[in-house]
Design a protein around this motif. Structure first.
Motif, PDB file in Angstrom:
ATOM      1  N   LYS A  70       0.847  -1.191   0.000  1.00  0.00           N
ATOM      2  CA  LYS A  70       0.000   0.000   0.000  1.00  0.00           C
ATOM      3  C   LYS A  70       0.878   1.235   0.000  1.00  0.00           C
ATOM      4  N   LEU A  71       0.699   2.081  -0.992  1.00  0.00           N
ATOM      5  CA  LEU A  71       1.446   3.335  -1.077  1.00  0.00           C
ATOM      6  C   LEU A  71       0.589   4.544  -0.738  1.00  0.00           C
ATOM      7  N   LEU A  72      -0.700   4.329  -0.495  1.00  0.00           N
ATOM      8  CA  LEU A  72      -1.616   5.414  -0.133  1.00  0.00           C
ATOM      9  C   LEU A  72      -2.280   5.101   1.193  1.00  0.00           C
ATOM     10  N   SER A  73      -2.518   6.136   1.969  1.00  0.00           N
ATOM     11  CA  SER A  73      -3.210   5.984   3.241  1.00  0.00           C
ATOM     12  C   SER A  73      -4.719   5.949   3.008  1.00  0.00           C
ATOM     13  N   HIS A  77      -3.550   9.910   0.811  1.00  0.00           N
ATOM     14  CA  HIS A  77      -2.280  10.623   0.808  1.00  0.00           C
ATOM     15  C   HIS A  77      -1.138   9.622   0.670  1.00  0.00           C
ATOM     16  N   ASP A  78      -0.030  10.094   0.103  1.00  0.00           N
ATOM     17  CA  ASP A  78       1.117   9.209  -0.086  1.00  0.00           C
ATOM     18  C   ASP A  78       1.716   8.818   1.255  1.00  0.00           C
ATOM     19  N   LYS A  79       2.036   7.541   1.372  1.00  0.00           N
ATOM     20  CA  LYS A  79       2.759   7.053   2.546  1.00  0.00           C
ATOM     21  C   LYS A  79       4.245   7.103   2.215  1.00  0.00           C
ATOM     22  N   ILE A  80       4.905   8.120   2.745  1.00  0.00           N
ATOM     23  CA  ILE A  80       6.287   8.378   2.351  1.00  0.00           C
ATOM     24  C   ILE A  80       7.180   7.185   2.666  1.00  0.00           C
ATOM     25  N   THR A  81       6.970   6.573   3.821  1.00  0.00           N
ATOM     26  CA  THR A  81       7.800   5.424   4.187  1.00  0.00           C
ATOM     27  C   THR A  81       7.649   4.286   3.190  1.00  0.00           C
ATOM     28  N   ALA A  82       6.406   4.016   2.779  1.00  0.00           N
ATOM     29  CA  ALA A  82       6.172   2.933   1.830  1.00  0.00           C
ATOM     30  C   ALA A  82       6.760   3.257   0.461  1.00  0.00           C
ATOM     31  N   SER A 105       6.907  -1.152   2.637  1.00  0.00           N
ATOM     32  CA  SER A 105       5.708  -0.870   1.844  1.00  0.00           C
ATOM     33  C   SER A 105       4.552  -1.792   2.182  1.00  0.00           C
ATOM     34  N   PHE A 106       4.767  -2.752   3.076  1.00  0.00           N
ATOM     35  CA  PHE A 106       3.699  -3.683   3.433  1.00  0.00           C
ATOM     36  C   PHE A 106       2.785  -3.068   4.493  1.00  0.00           C
ATOM     37  N   SER A 107       1.491  -3.295   4.324  1.00  0.00           N
ATOM     38  CA  SER A 107       0.489  -2.864   5.304  1.00  0.00           C
ATOM     39  C   SER A 107      -0.378  -4.062   5.658  1.00  0.00           C
TER      40      SER A 107
END
Length: 315
Positions: A70-73, A77-82, A105-107
């Motif tokens: 997952k790259l979006l919350s 919004h972008d998940k900078i860490t991912a 990048s794993f959620s």
């Protein structure tokens, strides 16, 4: 070389696309998994292709098949860490330890409902979809037995003669028994009696017609218990029961969700508890090893050593 790199990159990219996708949703997932298994087990396959297949298998089964990329919350919004983790992972060719950055990048894909005290109460909710669409992939069971090739056995002339002799004797006995049976049957028909052997054969010939086995239809819904695995494609099918005691404050089909208790006066049943397990005292009996283990556990929990007394340090 470029072709091998392309194949390895294609396997990894395809695994990222098919992560947490069941074979019931897309039949290509099963074909892709079998292709990865074939590449890994093939002794003549290139080492870099094998590495790509192993990484692809790891991405498909990442986190025990309970996480996804997952790259979006939730607020889009972008998940900078991912994003950074996936970008660094793409450069692992230059330094292999960069492979571990993909874990950023794993959620987790789960629904975890929390009450006012941030505990996990036990309640049920509905997944209005077939269970096979979002179930865990079936584990691959390797074959336990190997098929041995049967070699032709040598037959001796003496054994062949003995078998022929035994067969001839058996045929003679069978003809004699058949002759006796025919004579008894003819005698019984004239006297109006039926021999017992014929009755037995008649009973054995009565066979019931086989009933048609109907396969049970798969249900169109599934009842899940908090906490439960909910993949992204399943979120739109999640619904809360009307008679449910807990209702989410804000609809969140996955992740952590704060719940509102509609029956606060009734006692709660928690799904997860973090209460320490009780340790039996050594005086309660049991073996010496069990007593030593119980006393050691009790000392680790209750009888912690006290800090040292205050003292003055002089050089």
């Amino acid at each position: 070389m470029l072709l091998i790199l392309f194949v390895r990159g294609a396997l990894i990219a395809m695994a990222m696309v098919m992560v947490q996708t069941s074979e019931a949703c897309d039949s290509r997932v099963g074909t892709f998994r079998r292709q990865l298994e074939k590449i890994v087990l093939d002794k003549h396959e290139d080492t870099m292709s094998k590495m790509g297949a192993i990484l692809a298998s790891g991405i498909l089964d990442a986190g025990g098949r309970n996480v996804t990329i997952k790259l979006l919350s939730k607020t889009k919004h972008d998940k900078i860490t991912a994003v950074v983790g996936l970008a660094v992972f793409s450069q692992f060719w230059y330094w292999y330890p960069l492979v571990y950055f993909i874990s950023l990048s794993f959620s987790p894909t789960a629904f975890i409902g929390l009450n006012y005290d941030l505990n996990v109460p036990k309640f049920e909710f509905l997944s209005h979809a077939k269970p096979s669409l979002f179930e865990y992939p079936r584990p691959i069971t390797p074959p336990t037995t190997t098929s041995a090739v049967k070699l032709p056995t040598a037959v001796l002339s003496t054994s062949a003669k003995a078998k022929a002799r035994a067969k001839k004797e058996a045929d003679q006995k069978a003809s004699v028994a058949e002759k006796i049976f025919v004579e008894e049957a003819s005698a019984g028909s004239s006297s109006g009696k039926v021999p017992k052997s014929s009755e037995k054969n008649g009973d054995s010939m009565q066979v019931d017609s086989p009933s048609e086995k109907r396969t049970e239809a798969e249900p169109s819904f599934e009842i899940l218990t908090n906490p439960a695995r909910v993949v992204p494609a399943q979120e739109k099918y999640i619904k809360f029961l009307e008679e449910s005691r807990y209702v989410p404050v804000k609809l969140a089909p996955s992740g952590f969700a704060l719940l509102r208790d509609l029956k606060p006066t009734e006692p709660e049943v928690l799904a997860l508890t973090d209460a320490p397990s009780t340790v039996a005292s050594p005086a309660a009996g049991g073996s010496t090893a069990g007593q030593q283990q119980g006393s050691a556990s009790a000392m680790a929990v209750d009888d912690e050593p006290q800090p040292p007394q205050a003292f003055e340090y002089t050089t």
